[in-house]
Enzyme design. Sequence first.
Site, PDB file in Angstrom:
ATOM      1  N   SER A  95       0.804  -1.177   0.078  1.00  0.00           N
ATOM      2  CA  SER A  95       0.009  -0.061  -0.128  1.00  0.00           C
ATOM      3  C   SER A  95       0.876   1.335   0.263  1.00  0.00           C
ATOM      4  O   SER A  95       1.979   1.291   0.529  1.00  0.00           O
ATOM      5  CB  SER A  95      -0.756  -0.036   1.193  1.00  0.00           C
ATOM      6  OG  SER A  95      -1.836  -1.042   1.244  1.00  0.00           O
ATOM      7  N   GLY A 132      -3.167 -14.699   1.457  1.00  0.00           N
ATOM      8  CA  GLY A 132      -3.386 -14.049   2.564  1.00  0.00           C
ATOM      9  C   GLY A 132      -4.558 -13.759   3.166  1.00  0.00           C
ATOM     10  O   GLY A 132      -5.094 -13.711   4.359  1.00  0.00           O
ATOM     11  N   ARG A 133      -5.634 -13.553   2.088  1.00  0.00           N
ATOM     12  CA  ARG A 133      -6.735 -13.579   2.313  1.00  0.00           C
ATOM     13  C   ARG A 133      -7.486 -14.492   3.360  1.00  0.00           C
ATOM     14  O   ARG A 133      -8.347 -14.408   4.236  1.00  0.00           O
ATOM     15  CB  ARG A 133      -7.821 -13.316   1.109  1.00  0.00           C
ATOM     16  CG  ARG A 133      -7.872 -12.105   0.319  1.00  0.00           C
ATOM     17  CD  ARG A 133      -8.837 -11.966  -0.385  1.00  0.00           C
ATOM     18  NE  ARG A 133      -8.718 -12.897  -1.726  1.00  0.00           N
ATOM     19  CZ  ARG A 133      -8.304 -12.505  -2.971  1.00  0.00           C
ATOM     20  NH1 ARG A 133      -7.738 -11.337  -3.132  1.00  0.00           N
ATOM     21  NH2 ARG A 133      -8.264 -13.328  -3.851  1.00  0.00           N
ATOM     22  N   GLN A 150     -36.017 -14.558  24.890  1.00  0.00           N
ATOM     23  CA  GLN A 150     -35.888 -14.883  23.498  1.00  0.00           C
ATOM     24  C   GLN A 150     -35.214 -13.719  22.822  1.00  0.00           C
ATOM     25  O   GLN A 150     -34.468 -14.134  21.942  1.00  0.00           O
ATOM     26  CB  GLN A 150     -37.278 -15.109  23.080  1.00  0.00           C
ATOM     27  CG  GLN A 150     -37.259 -15.811  21.613  1.00  0.00           C
ATOM     28  CD  GLN A 150     -38.697 -16.256  20.774  1.00  0.00           C
ATOM     29  OE1 GLN A 150     -39.332 -15.380  20.948  1.00  0.00           O
ATOM     30  NE2 GLN A 150     -39.164 -17.629  21.172  1.00  0.00           N
ATOM     31  N   GLN A 180     -23.907  -5.243  22.432  1.00  0.00           N
ATOM     32  CA  GLN A 180     -25.177  -4.985  22.718  1.00  0.00           C
ATOM     33  C   GLN A 180     -25.841  -6.075  23.836  1.00  0.00           C
ATOM     34  O   GLN A 180     -26.508  -5.709  24.744  1.00  0.00           O
ATOM     35  CB  GLN A 180     -26.102  -5.204  21.395  1.00  0.00           C
ATOM     36  CG  GLN A 180     -27.570  -4.619  21.551  1.00  0.00           C
ATOM     37  CD  GLN A 180     -27.716  -3.312  21.709  1.00  0.00           C
ATOM     38  OE1 GLN A 180     -26.752  -2.645  21.788  1.00  0.00           O
ATOM     39  NE2 GLN A 180     -28.841  -2.913  22.335  1.00  0.00           N
ATOM     40  N   ILE A 181     -25.244  -7.463  23.671  1.00  0.00           N
ATOM     41  CA  ILE A 181     -25.978  -8.385  24.752  1.00  0.00           C
ATOM     42  C   ILE A 181     -25.115  -7.976  25.919  1.00  0.00           C
ATOM     43  O   ILE A 181     -25.916  -8.099  27.057  1.00  0.00           O
ATOM     44  CB  ILE A 181     -25.517  -9.644  24.285  1.00  0.00           C
ATOM     45  CG1 ILE A 181     -26.356 -10.251  22.917  1.00  0.00           C
ATOM     46  CG2 ILE A 181     -25.438 -10.669  25.337  1.00  0.00           C
ATOM     47  CD1 ILE A 181     -25.761 -11.440  22.231  1.00  0.00           C
ATOM     48  N   GLY A 231     -24.612  -4.780  27.014  1.00  0.00           N
ATOM     49  CA  GLY A 231     -25.048  -3.840  27.437  1.00  0.00           C
ATOM     50  C   GLY A 231     -24.071  -2.753  28.178  1.00  0.00           C
ATOM     51  O   GLY A 231     -22.691  -2.604  27.277  1.00  0.00           O
ATOM     52  N   GLU A 264      -5.637  -5.979   3.720  1.00  0.00           N
ATOM     53  CA  GLU A 264      -5.573  -7.336   2.872  1.00  0.00           C
ATOM     54  C   GLU A 264      -6.879  -7.205   1.902  1.00  0.00           C
ATOM     55  O   GLU A 264      -7.222  -8.146   1.671  1.00  0.00           O
ATOM     56  CB  GLU A 264      -5.290  -8.209   3.431  1.00  0.00           C
ATOM     57  CG  GLU A 264      -3.879  -8.217   4.178  1.00  0.00           C
ATOM     58  CD  GLU A 264      -3.487  -9.576   4.589  1.00  0.00           C
ATOM     59  OE1 GLU A 264      -3.626 -10.403   4.060  1.00  0.00           O
ATOM     60  OE2 GLU A 264      -2.598  -9.607   5.622  1.00  0.00           O
TER      61      GLU A 264
END
Lengths: 380, 245
Positions: A126, A242-243, A279, A336-337, A339, A363
């Site tokens: 790069s 590399g990916r 749930q 999020q879970i 919090g 990459e």
Amino acid sequence: MNFELTEEQIMIQQAARDYAQRELIQDVLERDEKCIFPERHVKNLSELGFMGMMVDPEYDGAGMDTVSYVLAMEELSKVDASTSVIVSVNNSLVCYGLQKFGSEEQKQKYLKPLARGDYLGAFLLSEPEAGSDATSQRTTAEEMDDHYLLNGTKNWITNAASAQIYLVVAQTHPEKKHRGINAFIVERDSPGISLGPHEDKMGMRSSDTHSVMFTDVKVPKENRIGEDGFGFKFAMQALEAGRIGIAAQALGLASGALERSVAYAKERKAFGTEIVNHQAIAFKLADMDLKVENARNLCLKAAWLKDNGKSFRKESAYAKLYCADIAMEVTTEAVQIHGGYGYVKEYHVERLMREAKLTQIYEGTSEIQKIVISRKLLED
Amino acid sequence: MKVLVLISNVPDTTTKIRFTEDNTAFDSSGVQWIINPWDELALTRAVELKEAGAIEKVSVANVGGKITEPTLRKALAIGADDAFRVDAEPLDAFFVAGQLTEVAKDYDIVLAGIEASDYNGSAVGGMLAELLDFNSVSAVSGLNIEGGELVINREIDGGSQVLSCAAPVVLIVQKGIAKEPRIPAMRGIMMARKKPLNVIPAMDGSNKIKFVNYEMPPPKAACKLVDEDNAKELIAMLHEEAKVL
């Protein structure tokens, strides 16, 4: 079809898990906070054989397959993607590139110490104005009598300050455009190399990233990789392999976030019961689990194709694109879970989320992966 | 000097325990098997001593079916030179100790974990020493070999004890014998299949113990909070419910 791992693959997976859960976890928060390079871990991982996993034992590597590499990368990345990117660059860009395309002399001189982990490698492609558009190389490699003269700047270089060996891509024949590009092995202590400041990154903060400036750096002719003009092809093929490493890293970030979320949701109570019994949370976990499973299958398939000498261009792009995208989704859900706890550093998931973002960028961005996939789809 | 490390093949410590056959047998379906953690520490110390040049050879042995071979190969990957599998189902501690005598008799030091994390019997090491008429030391937390002499550390109440002991000896080892179990290096993993894994036919023997019934521990009861002014109620509960007073 056989979805069973071999005994050796399971042992490698366990070894990586044990190292990550026992050692990497200890100082990962501090290294992230203070941008400390994981020197001790790189040394230990070298001794265990993780720095040259797929290199032929003839060149001091461990001689493992790509499936084992994916398993190891997932386990290391569950805990510390900063360290796993160092492992990934050395294995799948630098060692893979040299093993596949280096001359016998280059392998003896450079691949062996890189595979042992005595040297660390970096991959310099790069540039400030050539990221995804890798054909627009401004760094020049002017051909002189017995050497090339390198001039230019490379950007976003992982291991820039820690590596002893650079693989540098530069333009020798601008009129030939990408067919005029070469790749070189450059010793980091060559006169004329200087580093820009340490990049203060959002994530992967324990890996060292700098820009690298070349001013009249002499590179011996025997350090050119392959024929004159092979450099672009070299870079693309190295990136193709590399990916898979970065896909496995993204997978690890996602599966690490999932594991933490499951454990947290079983403990944390709200409205009189563990939140896993709501749930809203259970379904989130189910969605995350499915994404992780899909990601793992894509990674392992790309690795299997590579191990069996089959074309894996499209599949490694699938894996990189999908794993990176779901790593972002799954780590975000993990926060999020958790919090409020998810938003503080102690619980790790905010770090995993910061780290996941980079897997969509480096990459080959997610958008570049779509170019690779669509081109391959349309040419078939 | 040659060292034999006894390896017990046990369920991973995070395994969810279930029983079959009307609670008389352990349900091994889907179980991930590992080296018993104490045996793994013993093996780690043996390999360290070999690397330091204090001993010549490290072997490992277990009693079990073919399904235990991956566990033995992991021991080879960690650094043992060869492995022995006595081809028999381990029925009880006396049976296992008896089956191991033939392998163990030629070794100077036998290392046995203080217990196995499955049935926690803590018996094989002592029984084997008795059957072979070897010395035995229990609760060993350190082993060095200095000028051919064994220097053994034991944890005892309120302190530690250092003793020397003549070989042949069975050392029953506990935590502290090695700092951390060794993670196998990739080279070791690759070499594991090339090292000898000898399968030895079982000797005659029978079990002295039969498992009659297993029970899961009762689920954790909810916490009861007692008002700080109500010491009487607390004492009554400790006496009548917890039965500790």
